[in-house]
Design a protein around this motif. Structure first.
Motif, PDB file in Angstrom:
ATOM      1  N   ALA A  83       0.848  -1.205   0.000  1.00  0.00           N
ATOM      2  CA  ALA A  83       0.000   0.000   0.000  1.00  0.00           C
ATOM      3  C   ALA A  83       0.879   1.249   0.000  1.00  0.00           C
ATOM      4  N   PRO A  84       0.315   2.385  -0.439  1.00  0.00           N
ATOM      5  CA  PRO A  84       1.103   3.621  -0.365  1.00  0.00           C
ATOM      6  C   PRO A  84       1.178   4.099   1.081  1.00  0.00           C
ATOM      7  N   LEU A 329      -0.549  -3.974   2.033  1.00  0.00           N
ATOM      8  CA  LEU A 329      -0.013  -3.826   3.393  1.00  0.00           C
ATOM      9  C   LEU A 329       0.509  -2.416   3.593  1.00  0.00           C
TER      10      LEU A 329
HETATM   11  C1  LIG Z   1       2.280   6.080   8.077  1.00  0.00           C
HETATM   12  C2  LIG Z   1       1.236   5.901   7.038  1.00  0.00           C
HETATM   13  C3  LIG Z   1       1.206   6.751   5.953  1.00  0.00           C
HETATM   14  C4  LIG Z   1       0.228   6.599   4.965  1.00  0.00           C
HETATM   15  N1  LIG Z   1       0.269   7.404   3.879  1.00  0.00           N
HETATM   16  C5  LIG Z   1      -0.665   7.246   2.917  1.00  0.00           C
HETATM   17  C6  LIG Z   1      -0.614   8.046   1.741  1.00  0.00           C
HETATM   18  O1  LIG Z   1       0.267   8.870   1.566  1.00  0.00           O
HETATM   19  N2  LIG Z   1      -1.592   7.847   0.823  1.00  0.00           N
HETATM   20  C7  LIG Z   1      -2.593   6.935   0.979  1.00  0.00           C
HETATM   21  O2  LIG Z   1      -3.460   6.797   0.127  1.00  0.00           O
HETATM   22  N3  LIG Z   1      -2.626   6.133   2.075  1.00  0.00           N
HETATM   23  C8  LIG Z   1      -1.697   6.265   3.029  1.00  0.00           C
HETATM   24  N4  LIG Z   1      -1.728   5.461   4.124  1.00  0.00           N
HETATM   25  C9  LIG Z   1      -2.764   4.409   4.235  1.00  0.00           C
HETATM   26  C10 LIG Z   1      -2.269   3.079   3.642  1.00  0.00           C
HETATM   27  O3  LIG Z   1      -2.169   3.174   2.244  1.00  0.00           O
HETATM   28  C11 LIG Z   1      -3.217   1.933   3.965  1.00  0.00           C
HETATM   29  O4  LIG Z   1      -4.522   2.283   3.581  1.00  0.00           O
HETATM   30  C12 LIG Z   1      -3.224   1.478   5.421  1.00  0.00           C
HETATM   31  O5  LIG Z   1      -1.979   1.690   6.025  1.00  0.00           O
HETATM   32  C13 LIG Z   1      -3.586   0.018   5.516  1.00  0.00           C
HETATM   33  O6  LIG Z   1      -3.671  -0.406   6.838  1.00  0.00           O
HETATM   34  P1  LIG Z   1      -2.491  -1.211   7.590  1.00  0.00           P
HETATM   35  O7  LIG Z   1      -1.476  -0.200   7.971  1.00  0.00           O
HETATM   36  O8  LIG Z   1      -3.205  -1.807   8.758  1.00  0.00           O
HETATM   37  O9  LIG Z   1      -1.958  -2.252   6.637  1.00  0.00           O
HETATM   38  C14 LIG Z   1      -0.759   5.589   5.104  1.00  0.00           C
HETATM   39  C15 LIG Z   1      -0.708   4.723   6.195  1.00  0.00           C
HETATM   40  C16 LIG Z   1       0.272   4.866   7.152  1.00  0.00           C
HETATM   41  C17 LIG Z   1       0.301   3.900   8.313  1.00  0.00           C
END
Ligand SMILES: Cc1cc2nc3c(=O)[nH]c(=O)nc-3n(C[C@H](O)[C@H](O)[C@H](O)COP(=O)(O)O)c2cc1C
Length: 386
Positions: A83-84, A329
């Motif tokens: 995931a991003p 992830l």
């Molecule tokens: C530190 C952090 C930064 C994130 N930055 C972005 C982002 O820049 N763009 C986005 O679409 N989602 C972002 N996300 C969300 C993740 O893409 C994703 O949806 C999420 O982390 C999934 O849950 P998990 O951490 O339990 O695997 C971010 C998540 C975290 C934890």
């Protein structure tokens, strides 16, 4: 980054988190680990998986188990994708480059955040020539800034755009507010001009008052004070994207059947069911609980993926059983980076991959296609979602 001898070798994803906790400073740990407000959704993302029970079948030939699948028609070795997540260099100095190498080694997909600490061109450079890289996008009021990012991503070879739609404004993350979170130097948001400053709402107002116009990137990016164009709508945003790019458009952050239907209607190519890892609207349902209604609503017309709370092979299996084509992830990648850079992400992916294979073998599924809702206990709650 060497692993301290006192730290055990991780054998499950929770071990990576425990090790990362010991290695990251408070600022970075809180930014990565916490969620919005009371963090109900953050916790529920994981707990919801444990409420789902498996229904294994026996005496099936599982002497060979294959996790091979595809994303938008491109084959990948496993449905476990990346995931991003923003600002990965805080976890390891090689940041997104280390993640990109791990994705290539695993022949799986990586989505790069707009807010990466490595330029998008540098990241895709580590492709194995085949594994997918998608670019995650926030749209800005100043569309030329967005358009330039899209064109750069397209030129660099990214194969899809992931438009994050759950962030018209930023969720309230209390730990970040207490820490007054800022990206520490020397890291910077590398997809933007070097002179970009992260401005608060009041600094921005002062700059505008001093004659700097909305059309300058400095103002328009508004990073962290107001990320995206909160005025986006279905009728304006997807047609605009279609007018500037031929790349497939994936919507990230859809949680309801109504929006899933609209995504299909507007010609989107995929949906990531996601609540942003519990970082946006606290109190929304767990991503895995939202998945069935989105899958039902799209009726197979476009691919549906999910992220949020995936920490075990059985979690991946359950998401696939509920109709996800792949899972993504977020935090586990950051924990892998903090543990041991590229090698750490590879180890993390390997463990999850092995756990998925194990879950498939023990459930009697030799292929990804064989995984269906019949492998889940049909409780009244689940039935109401299917
Ligand atoms: C530190 C952090 C930064 C994130 N930055 C972005 C982002 O820049 N763009 C986005 O679409 N989602 C972002 N996300 C969300 C993740 O893409 C994703 O949806 C999420 O982390 C999934 O849950 P998990 O951490 O339990 O695997 C971010 C998540 C975290 C934890």
């Amino acid at each position: 980054m060497a692993v301290p001898p006192t730290v055990c070798r991780p054998v499950c994803l929770d071990d990576f988190e425990a090790i990362a906790r010991t290695k990251l400073g408070q600022n970075a740990w809180d930014y990565y680990a916490t969620g919005a407000n009371d963090m109900q959704t953050l916790h529920d993302n994981r707990e919801a998986f444990s409420r789902l029970r498996l229904r294994p079948r026996v005496l099936r030939d599982v002497s060979t188990v294959s996790t091979k699948t595809s994303l938008l028609g491109r084959s990948i070795a496993s449905p476990i994708c990346i995931a991003p997540s923003a600002m990965q260099c805080m976890a390891d100095s090689d940041g997104e480059e280390a993640t990109a190498k791990a994705a290539a080694a695993f022949d799986t997909a990586m989505v790069l955040s707009t807010y990466s600490t490595t330029a998008l061109e540098q990241v895709i450079h580590h492709s194995n020539g085949h594994n997918p890289y998608w670019f995650q996008l926030y749209l800005y009021q100043n569309r030329p800034v967005s358009q330039e990012l899209i064109q750069r991503a397209e030129r660099a070879g990214y194969q899809a755009l992931v438009l994050t739609v759950d962030t018209p404004v930023i969720g309230r993350r209390l730990a970040d507010a207490r820490n007054k979170f800022q990206l520490p130097r020397p890291w910077r948001l590398a997809n933007f001009p070097k002179d970009l400053r992260i401005v608060t709402a009041s600094e921005r107002a002062a700059l505008l008052a001093n004659g700097i116009t909305k059309d300058t990137p400095l103002i328009d990016n508004k990073i962290l004070s107001n990320r995206a164009d909160a005025g986006l709508t279905w009728t304006e945003c997807i047609p605009w994207l279609r007018s500037v790019t031929g790349l497939p458009i994936i919507l990230k952050g859809v949680l309801t059947r109504e929006d899933a239907e609209l995504a299909v209607l507007h010609g989107c190519n995929g949906i990531i069911v996601s609540n942003h890892g519990g970082r946006q609207l606290d109190g929304v349902l767990a991503a895995i609980d939202a998945l069935p209604e989105v899958v039902a609503a799209v009726r197979g017309q476009i691919e549906v993926y999910m992220d949020g709370g995936i920490r075990k092979g059985t979690d991946v299996f359950k998401a696939l059983a509920l109709g996800a084509k792949a899972v993504f992830l977020g935090r586990p990648v950051l924990w892998g980076l903090a543990y041991n850079g590229e090698q750490g992400v590879k180890e993390m992916l390997q463990i999850l991959h092995d756990e998925l294979e194990l879950a498939m073998a023990l459930c009697g599924c030799a292929t990804i296609e064989a995984i269906t809702p019949q492998y889940l206990q049909q409780t009244p709650e689940l039935k109401s979602r299917l």
